[in-house]
Every structure is written in structure tokens, then in C-alpha cells.
Design a protein around this motif. Structure first.
Motif, mmCIF file in Angstrom:
data_model
loop_
_atom_site.group_PDB
_atom_site.id
_atom_site.type_symbol
_atom_site.label_atom_id
_atom_site.label_comp_id
_atom_site.label_asym_id
_atom_site.label_seq_id
_atom_site.Cartn_x
_atom_site.Cartn_y
_atom_site.Cartn_z
ATOM 1 N N ASN A 4 29.371 7.032 22.799
ATOM 2 C CA ASN A 4 28.191 7.815 22.451
ATOM 3 C C ASN A 4 27.321 8.171 23.649
ATOM 4 O O ASN A 4 26.805 9.284 23.733
ATOM 5 C CB ASN A 4 27.373 7.067 21.407
ATOM 6 C CG ASN A 4 28.129 6.919 20.116
ATOM 7 O OD1 ASN A 4 28.911 7.789 19.756
ATOM 8 N ND2 ASN A 4 27.927 5.824 19.421
ATOM 9 N N GLN B 52 26.549 11.932 24.794
ATOM 10 C CA GLN B 52 25.191 12.461 24.909
ATOM 11 C C GLN B 52 25.026 13.222 26.222
ATOM 12 O O GLN B 52 24.469 14.323 26.248
ATOM 13 C CB GLN B 52 24.165 11.335 24.829
ATOM 14 C CG GLN B 52 22.739 11.832 24.927
ATOM 15 C CD GLN B 52 21.719 10.711 24.842
ATOM 16 O OE1 GLN B 52 22.057 9.536 24.937
ATOM 17 N NE2 GLN B 52 20.472 11.072 24.685
ATOM 18 N N ALA C 193 27.257 16.476 26.023
ATOM 19 C CA ALA C 193 26.714 17.452 25.072
ATOM 20 C C ALA C 193 25.527 18.195 25.663
ATOM 21 O O ALA C 193 25.333 19.384 25.389
ATOM 22 C CB ALA C 193 26.316 16.760 23.770
ATOM 23 N N GLY C 194 24.777 17.514 26.495
ATOM 24 C CA GLY C 194 23.617 18.147 27.108
ATOM 25 C C GLY C 194 23.955 19.303 28.032
ATOM 26 O O GLY C 194 23.125 20.170 28.271
ATOM 27 N N GLU D 62 27.006 8.867 15.999
ATOM 28 C CA GLU D 62 25.926 9.206 16.934
ATOM 29 C C GLU D 62 26.393 10.241 17.950
ATOM 30 O O GLU D 62 25.726 11.248 18.197
ATOM 31 C CB GLU D 62 25.432 7.955 17.654
ATOM 32 C CG GLU D 62 24.296 8.213 18.610
ATOM 33 C CD GLU D 62 23.877 6.970 19.372
ATOM 34 O OE1 GLU D 62 23.124 7.110 20.357
ATOM 35 O OE2 GLU D 62 24.288 5.851 19.014
ATOM 36 N N TRP E 97 25.283 14.296 18.699
ATOM 37 C CA TRP E 97 24.926 14.954 19.971
ATOM 38 C C TRP E 97 25.746 16.227 20.148
ATOM 39 O O TRP E 97 25.220 17.263 20.548
ATOM 40 C CB TRP E 97 25.168 14.021 21.159
ATOM 41 C CG TRP E 97 24.226 12.869 21.228
ATOM 42 C CD1 TRP E 97 24.545 11.544 21.102
ATOM 43 C CD2 TRP E 97 22.814 12.921 21.430
ATOM 44 N NE1 TRP E 97 23.421 10.786 21.203
ATOM 45 C CE2 TRP E 97 22.340 11.601 21.415
ATOM 46 C CE3 TRP E 97 21.909 13.955 21.626
ATOM 47 C CZ2 TRP E 97 20.992 11.286 21.595
ATOM 48 C CZ3 TRP E 97 20.567 13.647 21.797
ATOM 49 C CH2 TRP E 97 20.118 12.330 21.782
ATOM 50 N N GLU F 90 24.627 19.135 17.824
ATOM 51 C CA GLU F 90 23.437 19.840 18.299
ATOM 52 C C GLU F 90 23.779 20.894 19.347
ATOM 53 O O GLU F 90 23.071 21.878 19.507
ATOM 54 C CB GLU F 90 22.429 18.850 18.869
ATOM 55 C CG GLU F 90 21.785 17.973 17.818
ATOM 56 C CD GLU F 90 20.825 16.964 18.406
ATOM 57 O OE1 GLU F 90 20.416 17.112 19.577
ATOM 58 O OE2 GLU F 90 20.491 16.002 17.688
ATOM 59 N N THR F 91 24.867 20.698 20.056
ATOM 60 C CA THR F 91 25.272 21.601 21.127
ATOM 61 C C THR F 91 26.151 22.754 20.642
ATOM 62 O O THR F 91 26.183 23.812 21.261
ATOM 63 C CB THR F 91 26.054 20.796 22.199
ATOM 64 O OG1 THR F 91 25.212 19.774 22.683
ATOM 65 C CG2 THR F 91 26.494 21.656 23.344
#
Length: 159
Positions: free
Chosen positions: A30, A34, A37-38, A59, A63, A66-67
């Protein structure tokens, strides 16, 4: 693992021409997801991401979800053999309806139960670009166009 994914995320932001990211079987969890994904949304030419056989749970799937709406050229996403579960499946299903390009999503062997499979199946039919959804190895149920003999591979135009 997560540390390597974090380092890679720092480099990927400078790779505007990157079209494929193959990170299967790297122990990414995860925290690594994260970080990745950013930056994935900034990769304008990225068409394929392979994250199969890692340790991504609900989790990490969140992430990534969201992307997805920012990944305008991503057509192939392989998340097979992770630990996404129903919660992660629900988050991905919600993101699918906003996807502009994703045509293949592999979620085989992800501990998805009836709730996750049903929601993803519904999202499949509302996501116009998505033509192939692999749900093999998850909880077997009969949901509309899912057929046991196909092992829960859903494809538009399939007989």
C-alpha cells in the motif's frame, strides 16, 4: 517493495514518454502504491501498467482508484493476484465509471467476494471504453452476463 516503488515514483514524474510500467511480482504494498498513484496521472503517454502479484490491498486499490480518472491514455491495468478484496473492488468500481480510456482490467485472484464482483460487473457495463474484465479466481456467482463456464471473464460482444 515499497521503498523501491517510492524511489521509482520520483523518477517516473520526469518520464513524459513512458508508455509501459511493468512492476509485477515486486512486493509492492500500500505504501508503494500510494507513491506510484501520486505520479501515474502525470504520465501522459502511459498505456499499460502491470502491478500483478504484489501485496496491494484495499487501501492501495483506493489510492489507484483516485488516480484512474487522471490517466487519460491508460488502456491496460493488471492488478491480478493482489489482496484487493471487496472494499478495494468497490473503490475501483466507482472509479471505472469516470475512466476515459481503460479497456482491459485484470482483477483475477484478488479475494473479491459477491459484493465486489457485483459492483465491478455493474461498473463494467457503465464504463464505455472497458471491453475486458477478468474476475477469475474470485468468488463464483452468477451476475447477469457473468457465466460460470467463462470463469468470470467479461468481454463486450462475448457470446
Amino acid at each position: 517493495g515499497d521503498e523501491g516503488a517510492a524511489r521509482l515514483a520520483g523518477v517516473v514524474t520526469n518520464c513524459r514518454g513512458l508508455s509501459r510500467l511493468e512492476l509485477g511480482s515486486n512486493g509492492i504494498g500500500n505504501e508503494g502504491m500510494q507513491q506510484l498513484a501520486g505520479v501515474l496521472g502525470a504520465c501522459e503517454m502511459l498505456t499499460m501498467v502491470d502491478l500483478a502479484n504484489n501485496a496491494i490491498s484495499s487501501e492501495g486499490a483506493g489510492w489507484l482508484a483516485e488516480t484512474l480518472s487522471r490517466c487519460h491514455s491508460l488502456v491496460h491495468l493488471d492488478l491480478g493476484s493482489n489482496l484487493i478484496g471487496d472494499e478495494g473492488g468497490l473503490r475501483l468500481a466507482a472509479a471505472l465509471v469516470r475512466s476515459r480510456a481503460l479497456s482491459l482490467l485484470d482483477l483475477r485472484n484478488n479475494r473479491l467476494g459477491e459484493v465486489g464482483v457485483r459492483r465491478l460487473g455493474g461498473a463494467f457495463w457503465r464504463c464505455a471504453p472497458l471491453t475486458f474484465l477478468d474476475l477469475r479466481g474470485n468468488r463464483p456467482i452468477g451476475v447477469g452476463k457473468f457465466e460460470k463456464r467463462k470463469g468470470y471473464v467479461v468481454a463486450r460482444g462475448a457470446p
